[in-house]
Motif scaffolding. Structure first.
Motif, PDB file in Angstrom:
ATOM      1  N   GLU A   1      -3.801   6.505 -13.721  1.00  0.00           N
ATOM      2  CA  GLU A   1      -5.004   5.671 -13.707  1.00  0.00           C
ATOM      3  C   GLU A   1      -4.717   4.365 -12.941  1.00  0.00           C
ATOM      4  O   GLU A   1      -5.476   3.968 -12.056  1.00  0.00           O
TER       5      GLU A   1
ATOM      6  N   GLU B   1      -6.374   3.494  -9.094  1.00  0.00           N
ATOM      7  CA  GLU B   1      -7.201   2.305  -8.898  1.00  0.00           C
ATOM      8  C   GLU B   1      -6.532   1.345  -7.910  1.00  0.00           C
ATOM      9  O   GLU B   1      -7.187   0.796  -7.024  1.00  0.00           O
TER      10      GLU B   1
ATOM     11  N   ARG C   1       0.833  -1.210   0.000  1.00  0.00           N
ATOM     12  CA  ARG C   1       0.000   0.000   0.000  1.00  0.00           C
ATOM     13  C   ARG C   1       0.867   1.259   0.000  1.00  0.00           C
ATOM     14  O   ARG C   1       0.596   2.213  -0.733  1.00  0.00           O
TER      15      ARG C   1
ATOM     16  N   LEU D   1      -6.987   2.647  -4.428  1.00  0.00           N
ATOM     17  CA  LEU D   1      -8.354   2.384  -3.949  1.00  0.00           C
ATOM     18  C   LEU D   1      -8.489   0.930  -3.513  1.00  0.00           C
ATOM     19  O   LEU D   1      -9.108   0.629  -2.490  1.00  0.00           O
ATOM     20  N   GLU D   2      -7.900   0.050  -4.300  1.00  0.00           N
ATOM     21  CA  GLU D   2      -8.018  -1.384  -4.000  1.00  0.00           C
ATOM     22  C   GLU D   2      -7.120  -1.806  -2.839  1.00  0.00           C
ATOM     23  O   GLU D   2      -7.135  -2.960  -2.435  1.00  0.00           O
ATOM     24  N   LYS D   3      -6.359  -0.877  -2.333  1.00  0.00           N
ATOM     25  CA  LYS D   3      -5.578  -1.180  -1.137  1.00  0.00           C
ATOM     26  C   LYS D   3      -6.156  -0.416   0.055  1.00  0.00           C
ATOM     27  O   LYS D   3      -5.521  -0.318   1.107  1.00  0.00           O
ATOM     28  N   GLY D   4      -7.360   0.132  -0.124  1.00  0.00           N
ATOM     29  CA  GLY D   4      -8.059   0.769   0.990  1.00  0.00           C
ATOM     30  C   GLY D   4      -7.645   2.206   1.254  1.00  0.00           C
ATOM     31  O   GLY D   4      -7.995   2.781   2.277  1.00  0.00           O
ATOM     32  N   VAL D   5      -6.891   2.798   0.326  1.00  0.00           N
ATOM     33  CA  VAL D   5      -6.452   4.181   0.500  1.00  0.00           C
ATOM     34  C   VAL D   5      -7.617   5.106   0.146  1.00  0.00           C
ATOM     35  O   VAL D   5      -8.347   4.861  -0.814  1.00  0.00           O
ATOM     36  N   ASN D   6      -7.801   6.164   0.922  1.00  0.00           N
ATOM     37  CA  ASN D   6      -8.908   7.080   0.603  1.00  0.00           C
ATOM     38  C   ASN D   6      -8.394   8.316  -0.141  1.00  0.00           C
ATOM     39  O   ASN D   6      -7.186   8.531  -0.271  1.00  0.00           O
ATOM     40  N   GLU D   7      -9.338   9.106  -0.605  1.00  0.00           N
ATOM     41  CA  GLU D   7      -8.994  10.252  -1.459  1.00  0.00           C
ATOM     42  C   GLU D   7      -8.138  11.285  -0.726  1.00  0.00           C
ATOM     43  O   GLU D   7      -7.248  11.897  -1.321  1.00  0.00           O
ATOM     44  N   GLU D   8      -8.409  11.430   0.568  1.00  0.00           N
ATOM     45  CA  GLU D   8      -7.633  12.396   1.364  1.00  0.00           C
ATOM     46  C   GLU D   8      -6.159  11.972   1.405  1.00  0.00           C
ATOM     47  O   GLU D   8      -5.255  12.802   1.236  1.00  0.00           O
ATOM     48  N   GLN D   9      -5.932  10.682   1.612  1.00  0.00           N
ATOM     49  CA  GLN D   9      -4.556  10.173   1.671  1.00  0.00           C
ATOM     50  C   GLN D   9      -3.871  10.297   0.301  1.00  0.00           C
ATOM     51  O   GLN D   9      -2.704  10.672   0.213  1.00  0.00           O
TER      52      GLN D   9
END
Lengths: 342, 110
Positions: free
Chosen positions: B63, B67, B43, B70-78
Motif C-alpha cells: 500500500e 501510493e 523514484r 503514484l506520487e512520484k509520477g510512476v504509472n501502472e504499466e511501470q
C-alpha cells in the motif's frame, strides 16, 4: 441516470453540503487552527496582480477531478456587461494578468471580444483550455485568435499516456489533445524564438499528491517529444482540491478522511505563505468576487462582493476565507494555478 | 470480519518503537536516509521497494509504495513491470534450486 449519479450531481452543486463534508473530517486539525500555529494568521491579501475570471461552467467535457462541476449540462456563462466591468477594473488598476478559466472558456460566445479588449489594455492574457474543444469545427479558429493576441495557453493534460488521461477526462481525450497540441506547435506555440507560450498541467489521477514538478516535467518533455513530436514551455503540477466533483468522489469512495489526513500531514508553512489567493482575485460568471476559484465553487464570497463594487485598496487588505480544502494548496511543494509554489 | 492485517494498523507502526526507542530512532533515521535521492533517484527506490514488498508479501508496504510510486509520477504499466521483475527473480530462484534436485537425483540414482 441512476440514483447514485443523481445524488452525486446534487452534492456537487450544493455548496453547503460540500462545506459540511469538509468540516466533518475530524481526523485533522482544522485549517484555520493550523494557520494560527504559524505567524500567518489572519491570512491576508498582499498585492493583487492577477484577475482570474471564470467565464462559465459550460464544458464539452466531464472530468472526474473537476472542482467546478463543469460539463455539457451546465448553462452558466458570463455576459458581456460583466466582462466589460472586469475590463474597466483592469484599465483602472495595475493588475497585470487576466487569467481566463471555466468550464471551457471557448464555449462563452463573448470570449474573442474579451481577449481582444484585454489585449488593447496591454495585459498578459491567459486562457485555460481543455484542448479538445478546439477540435470542434466551430472553435478551431480560436487557435489563430490566441496566437494573434499572444494569449498564453494553460492546457490540462493529466499524463503523457492515453490510458491515464482518458481514465480521468474521457475516452479519446488524449488523442484529440495531442492533435491540438500539434496544431498549436505549428502555429508557433512553444517554438524557439516564439513569444507564444503553452504550459501543460498535470494533476493526479486520484486521491494522491502530485510528483515533484521538475521530475514529472522531464518525463512529459521526453515522452511527448519522442512519441508525438510535441513541445511545450512548462509543466505545472496541481494538487486535486477537495471541492466539487472531486470531493464527491472522495466522499463516495471512502477516501475523504485518508486524503485530508495526507494533505494536512504534508502541511508546508512556506507553501502557506505563498498561496495564490494572496495576489489574485477571482471573478465568478455573475461578477461576484472570491479569493480563488475553489472558494468561488464553495460560495465563499469576498467583501466587497461584486466586480461593479471593485475596491482595490479594500481587497488588498482583505482576510482570505479559509477552510479545510485550503490544505490542498499548502501540502508538500504547494499548489496553485501556476503549479508548485514551494 | 476480523483479519490479521488491518489497514488502520499501518498508522500504528511507530508503536513498535515504544519498548526500544533508541533502536527505533536509529532504524527510522537509516530508513529515511535510504530513500533519499542518491546514486538512484527516490523514484527508482520507490519502485524497488514496491517490487520487494511483493516478494516479502507485506500488504502495508505494498500500500505504502504503490501510493508513493503514484506520487512520484510512476504509472501502472511501470509498476506492473517492476513486480514482474520481482516475480521473475522469485520464480527463477525456485527453478534454479532444481539444480539441487538434479544433484540429489544424480547422487542417489544409478
Amino acid at each position: 441516470m441512476n440514483q447514485s449519479s443523481v445524488i452525486a450531481k446534487v452534492s456537487e452543486n450544493d455548496q453547503e453540503l460540500q462545506l459540511t463534508h469538509l468540516e466533518r473530517v475530524n481526523n485533522i486539525t482544522p485549517f484555520v487552527e493550523k494557520i494560527k500555529e504559524t505567524n500567518l494568521y489572519p491570512l491576508k491579501s498582499k498585492d493583487i496582480k492577477i484577475m482570474q475570471t471564470n467565464v462559465g461552467k459550460v464544458c464539452n467535457m466531464y472530468c472526474k477531478h473537476c472542482h467546478v462541476n463543469a460539463g455539457p449540462h451546465r448553462t452558466e456563462s458570463m455576459n458581456l456587461e460583466t466582462m466589460a466591468q472586469c475590463l474597466r477594473v483592469l484599465a483602472d488598476t495595475d493588475i497585470t494578468t487576466l487569467d481566463i478559466t471555466g468550464g471551457a472558456p471557448e464555449l462563452n460566445p463573448h470570449l474573442p471580444w474579451f481577449i481582444e479588449e484585454a489585449n488593447k489594455l496591454r495585459r498578459r492574457v491567459m486562457v485555460r483550455t481543455n484542448l479538445t474543444v478546439l477540435s470542434q469545427p466551430e472553435y478551431t479558429h480560436l487557435m489563430e485568435l490566441y496566437a494573434r493576441h499572444n494569449v498564453e495557453l494553460v492546457s490540462s493534460l493529466p499524463y503523457y499516456r492515453d490510458k491515464d488521461t482518458d481514465k480521468q477526462r474521457g475516452q479519446g481525450v488524449f488523442e484529440t489533445s495531442i492533435q491540438i497540441l500539434r496544431d498549436l506547435n505549428n502555429l508557433g506555440y512553444s517554438q524557439k524564438q516564439s513569444p507564444l507560450k503553452l504550459n501543460l498541467v498535470y494533476n493526479p489521477g486520484g486521491a494522491f499528491l502530485p510528483p515533484a514538478q521538475h521530475s514529472i516535467e522531464a518525463d512529459f518533455r521526453k515522452e511527448l517529444r519522442d512519441r508525438h513530436g510535441i513541445v511545450f514551455n512548462n509543466l505545472l503540477t496541481i494538487t486535486n482540491v477537495p471541492v466539487g466533483r472531486f470531493l464527491t468522489f472522495l466522499h463516495q469512495s471512502g477516501n475523504l478522511p485518508r486524503y485530508m489526513d495526507k494533505l494536512a500531514g504534508a502541511f508546508n508553512p512556506l507553501a502557506a505563505d505563498r498561496v495564490m489567493c494572496r495576489d489574485m482575485i477571482s471573478v465568478g460568471w455573475e461578477g461576484q468576487l472570491y479569493d480563488c476559484d475553489f472558494n468561488q465553487m464553495l460560495g465563499l464570497n469576498c467583501q466587497p462582493g461584486h466586480i461593479r463594487e471593485f475596491d482595490l485598496a479594500a481587497l488588498q487588505q482583505r482576510h482570505i476565507e479559509l477552510h479545510n480544502h485550503c490544505y490542498a494548496c499548502t501540502a508538500g511543494a504547494g499548489s496553485s494555478c501556476g503549479g508548485a509554489t514551494a | 470480519m476480523e483479519t490479521y492485517y488491518n489497514p488502520a494498523d499501518l498508522a500504528k507502526f511507530a508503536t513498535v518503537g515504544e519498548e526500544s526507542p533508541e533502536l527505533w530512532k536509529k532504524f527510522m533515521s537509516y530508513y529515511g536516509e535510504v530513500f533519499k535521492d542518491g546514486a538512484l533517484t527516490s523514484r527508482e527506490k520507490a519502485l524497488i521497494a514496491l517490487a520487494v514488498a511483493h516478494v516479502v508479501q507485506c500488504p502495508y508496504c505494498i500500500e505504502a509504495y504503490t501510493e508513493d510510486s503514484l506520487e512520484k509520477g510512476v504509472n501502472e504499466e511501470q509498476m506492473t513491470e517492476a513486480i514482474h521483475v520481482a516475480s521473475a527473480i522469485r520464480g527463477g530462484a525456485t527453478l534454479v534450486h532444481g539444480v539441487q534436485m538434479k544433484n540429489i537425483i544424480k547422487k542417489l540414482g544409478f
